[in-house]
Write a protein that holds these residues in place. Structure first.
Motif, PDB file in Angstrom:
ATOM      1  N   ILE A  15       0.835  -1.203   0.000  1.00 31.04           N
ATOM      2  CA  ILE A  15       0.000   0.000   0.000  1.00 31.04           C
ATOM      3  C   ILE A  15       0.871   1.255   0.000  1.00 31.04           C
ATOM      4  O   ILE A  15       0.584   2.233  -0.707  1.00 31.04           O
ATOM      5  CB  ILE A  15      -0.956  -0.002   1.207  1.00 31.04           C
ATOM      6  CG1 ILE A  15      -2.008  -1.103   1.028  1.00 31.04           C
ATOM      7  CG2 ILE A  15      -1.647   1.357   1.363  1.00 31.04           C
ATOM      8  CD1 ILE A  15      -2.879  -1.330   2.241  1.00 31.04           C
ATOM      9  N   GLU A  53       0.641   4.173  -2.752  1.00 27.34           N
ATOM     10  CA  GLU A  53       0.308   5.544  -2.346  1.00 27.34           C
ATOM     11  C   GLU A  53       1.444   6.509  -2.689  1.00 27.34           C
ATOM     12  O   GLU A  53       1.200   7.650  -3.105  1.00 27.34           O
ATOM     13  CB  GLU A  53       0.012   5.589  -0.843  1.00 27.34           C
ATOM     14  CG  GLU A  53      -1.322   4.954  -0.475  1.00 27.34           C
ATOM     15  CD  GLU A  53      -1.673   5.094   0.997  1.00 27.34           C
ATOM     16  OE1 GLU A  53      -2.882   5.109   1.310  1.00 27.34           O
ATOM     17  OE2 GLU A  53      -0.745   5.187   1.831  1.00 27.34           O
ATOM     18  N   TYR A  69     -10.804   0.001  -2.155  1.00 28.04           N
ATOM     19  CA  TYR A  69      -9.700  -0.196  -1.196  1.00 28.04           C
ATOM     20  C   TYR A  69      -9.856  -1.556  -0.516  1.00 28.04           C
ATOM     21  O   TYR A  69      -8.902  -2.324  -0.387  1.00 28.04           O
ATOM     22  CB  TYR A  69      -9.693   0.925  -0.159  1.00 28.04           C
ATOM     23  CG  TYR A  69      -8.548   0.819   0.835  1.00 28.04           C
ATOM     24  CD1 TYR A  69      -7.315   1.393   0.563  1.00 28.04           C
ATOM     25  CD2 TYR A  69      -8.709   0.129   2.038  1.00 28.04           C
ATOM     26  CE1 TYR A  69      -6.261   1.296   1.464  1.00 28.04           C
ATOM     27  CE2 TYR A  69      -7.659   0.019   2.946  1.00 28.04           C
ATOM     28  CZ  TYR A  69      -6.444   0.604   2.657  1.00 28.04           C
ATOM     29  OH  TYR A  69      -5.409   0.483   3.535  1.00 28.04           O
TER      30      TYR A  69
END
Length: 279
Positions: free
Chosen positions: A185, A189, A203
C-alpha cells in the motif's frame, strides 16, 4: 436449566434437558445465593456457551483466579464478533480473551498503558476484527474510567484473528501479512502521491486481493505466467502497470520472491480500480 456447579457469583455450569453437554451460563449475580441443584430460568440477557472437557477445567481455574467482570466483558466481545460480523471463533477464545481482559483491568489499575506498533496496519487491513476491538474499548470504558486505553483495539483484534476457525494462521504469519500488505500500500500511495480512503469498496477489494497474494505466498502457490494477459493490461493501464512493477520489485528485494506476470496483471487491474474510484 439446573445448576451443576457455581464457578462464581456470575458464572455457573448448568445441565439442560435434551442437551448432552453441560453449558456455561453467565449473568450478573446469577450464582448469588444459589446452590447446586437449583433451577434457573432462561433469560435473554444470559450469555451461554459450551466448552470441551479439556478446556472446561482450565476455564474453571481461570475464572476462579481473575476479576469476574473480565469473563463478562470477554463474552460480550465474542458474542458481538460472532453476531455482528459472523466470525467463526474457536473455543479457546473464551480463555485467552478472558485472560487478556483481566490483564488489561489489572494493568490500568496500575497506570500501565500498552502501545501496539501494528495498530495502524491492523485498523486498515483487518477492519472487521479492529471494529470488534473498538467495541471492546467501549465495554472496557464502563469498567476502566480512562479516556486513553492505548492500542487495546488492536490487541483485541489480534486475539480475534488468532482464534478464527476459518484462518489457519499463526501470530507470526499475521504480523508478516500485515507488514507485507502495508508495504505494498505504501508503494502504491507513494507512486500516485495519494492517501486512499479506507472506506472505499475498491480499497477493501484491493486489500482482500493482497491478503490472497500473501496466502499464496505462504503456500508457495502463486499464479502462473500469463504474458498475454499482462501485456494486454499494460497497454490498457500503463501507469497502474508501472506501479505494479514497482510493487513486484519491492517484493523481490524485501521478501526474496519473484511474482509471475499473472500476479502483476492482477495487481495492475486492482490498482487501476483503486485509482478509478478515488478520482
Amino acid at each position: 436449566m439446573r445448576i451443576k456447579k457455581i464457578l462464581n457469583n456470575n458464572v455457573v455450569l448448568v445441565s439442560v434437558d435434551n442437551f448432552k453437554k453441560e453449558q456455561i451460563v453467565m449473568q450478573n449475580g446469577l450464582g448469588f445465593n444459589k446452590k447446586v441443584g437449583d433451577e434457573i430460568p432462561e433469560d435473554t440477557n444470559q450469555q451461554v456457551f459450551v466448552l470441551s472437557d479439556s478446556l472446561y477445567k482450565k476455564y474453571e481455574h481461570l475464572t476462579n483466579n481473575t476479576d469476574p467482570i473480565a469473563a463478562q466483558i470477554a463474552e460480550k466481545i465474542i458474542s458481538y464478533a460472532e453476531e455482528k460480523y459472523q466470525l467463526q471463533l474457536n473455543e479457546m477464545i473464551h480463555l485467552t480473551l478472558t485472560d487478556h481482559i483481566d490483564g488489561v483491568i489489572s494493568r490500568f489499575s496500575k497506570g500501565i498503558v500498552l502501545r501496539n506498533e501494528l495498530n495502524l496496519e491492523i485498523s486498515r487491513i483487518y477492519t472487521q476484527e479492529y471494529k470488534v476491538g473498538l467495541y471492546a474499548i467501549d465495554q472496557l470504558r464502563e469498567v476502566i474510567k480512562s479516556s486513553d486505553l492505548g492500542d487495546e483495539a488492536a490487541f483485541i483484534a489480534m486475539h480475534i484473528l488468532n482464534n478464527r476457525l476459518d484462518l489457519d494462521t499463526s501470530e507470526e504469519q499475521i504480523r508478516t501479512t500485515l507488514g507485507f500488505i502495508s508495504d505494498i500500500i505504501k508503494v502504491v500511495e507513494t507512486y500516485f502521491n495519494k492517501k486512499y480512503d479506507e472506506t472505499l469498496f475498491s480499497y477493501y477489494r484491493f486489500v482482500m486481493h493482497l491478503k490472497g497474494l500473501a496466502k499464496r505466498m505462504y503456500a508457495k502457490n502463486l499464479f502462473e505466467e500469463d504474458e498475454i494477459l499482462y501485456k494486454a493490461l499494460v497497454a490498457a493501464y500503463p501507469e497502474p502497470a508501472r506501479c505494479a512493477e514497482k510493487v513486484a520489485k519491492m517484493i523481490f528485494l524485501k521478501y526474496s520472491l519473484n511474482i509471475s506476470s499473472e500476479e502483476k496483471a492482477f495487481l495492475t487491474l486492482y490498482i487501476e480500480k483503486l485509482n478509478r474510484e478515488y478520482e
